[in-house]
Each structure stands twice: as structure tokens, then as C-alpha cells.
Design an enzyme around this catalytic site. Sequence first.
Site, PDB file in Angstrom:
ATOM      1  N   LYS A  36     -63.063  68.811  95.049  1.00  0.00           N
ATOM      2  CA  LYS A  36     -64.481  69.150  94.956  1.00  0.00           C
ATOM      3  C   LYS A  36     -65.234  68.276  95.961  1.00  0.00           C
ATOM      4  O   LYS A  36     -65.084  67.061  95.957  1.00  0.00           O
ATOM      5  CB  LYS A  36     -65.006  68.868  93.548  1.00  0.00           C
ATOM      6  CG  LYS A  36     -64.555  69.862  92.507  1.00  0.00           C
ATOM      7  CD  LYS A  36     -64.913  69.426  91.100  1.00  0.00           C
ATOM      8  CE  LYS A  36     -66.372  69.246  90.859  1.00  0.00           C
ATOM      9  NZ  LYS A  36     -66.672  68.783  89.479  1.00  0.00           N
ATOM     10  N   VAL A  37     -66.037  68.920  96.799  1.00  0.00           N
ATOM     11  CA  VAL A  37     -66.755  68.222  97.857  1.00  0.00           C
ATOM     12  C   VAL A  37     -68.252  68.500  97.705  1.00  0.00           C
ATOM     13  O   VAL A  37     -68.655  69.665  97.621  1.00  0.00           O
ATOM     14  CB  VAL A  37     -66.283  68.702  99.252  1.00  0.00           C
ATOM     15  CG1 VAL A  37     -67.013  67.961 100.352  1.00  0.00           C
ATOM     16  CG2 VAL A  37     -64.774  68.547  99.395  1.00  0.00           C
TER      17      VAL A  37
END
Length: 196
Positions: free
Chosen positions: A84-85
Amino acid sequence: MKLWLASSNLDRIEQLTGSGLFAGVITNPDVMAETRLPVAKFLTQVIARGSGPVFYQLRGRKCEEMITESERLLALAPERIAIKVPTTMEGLNAIAILRKRNVLVAATCSPTASLAVLAEAAGANYIIPWGSMVAERGVMDRETLLADISAILERQQSPCEMIVRASASADLLRLARLGITNAFIWEKDVERIVRQ
């Protein structure tokens, strides 16, 4: 609809993902902090007990930090770790690099449809909107944001999908009606949703 479990409870992760109801696990830094385990140890235990991908949210703020952090964690189980960015300029650059390496990536903290478009253009597999933040600030209601992003992805015929929080059975119905094919449910809400 694919359901994802948001939890830090290893026993519940094993129980709920083992049932086949959940496609995998979603975490964030706050959830992981509850375990008081080092990140690598926690992820290794989730992988051993659960099934499906395990989404880990990066803590680095600069693209280089994100890539280094991703590499370290992907080494644990490249076929099971998803990243997850945050949807920032640095994050968009990291998404593009990770996708070129065939890493499963979710763009998170995306409070606008335009940021979702940028995340999709960078190559994100998933977008996790931040609809509650938009609603709290009075910019627009959550459902309008989700409908906008869903319509854009559909019109673009994008393979990118949204993962959206569902806290009640009515949420699941609303998301399905909007064409959203992924929802995450916090562990504490699972039984209540089933009972509803």
C-alpha cells in the site's frame, strides 16, 4: 464481491481467511502497532496463518525509502506481500517503479477522483479511497466520491479496482450497486455485518 479482512489479530486472521470468505488481509501502521511485533515477524506470521495477499502500508515518505522498504518486505514472500502506497507525488513515483517490477500495489489515502486517476495512470492495481476524510471536511459525500471513481475506472476500461471500507451490510449493498468489486471489513465488524 471480494472481501478483505482488516485485522492485527493473528488467530482471527487464521480463522476468517481460512474460511474462504476473505481474499486476504489489509493492514496499516496503526493496526500493526497494536501487535507490538516487528513488522517482518508480524507479516511472516500472517502469511503462515492466513491465505491470500497481505497488504502492508509503507511508512517511508520519499520514493527511495518506499522502494527500499518494499524490497525488504517483499523478500519475505514476494507472491503474498502486496504494498500500500500513499497517493502523494513520491508515492506515485514509487507505484510506477513497483508496478514495473510486477508488485501488487494499492494506492491508499486517495481523497479525490483526480488522485485516483493519477494512481491508476501510475499503474496501481487497487485504489483505496479516503472517502471519510472528504466527507468530514465537507468537500463531498463519500458515496459521490466512490461513484465518481467507479465511473471513471469503468469508462477507462481500467483493470484497476477500488477497495472500500464496509462497516455495515447496507454498505456492502451500496458498494455493489456502485459497481465496486472489493470491500474491506474491520475484524470487529464481521459478525455484526453477518447478523444484520
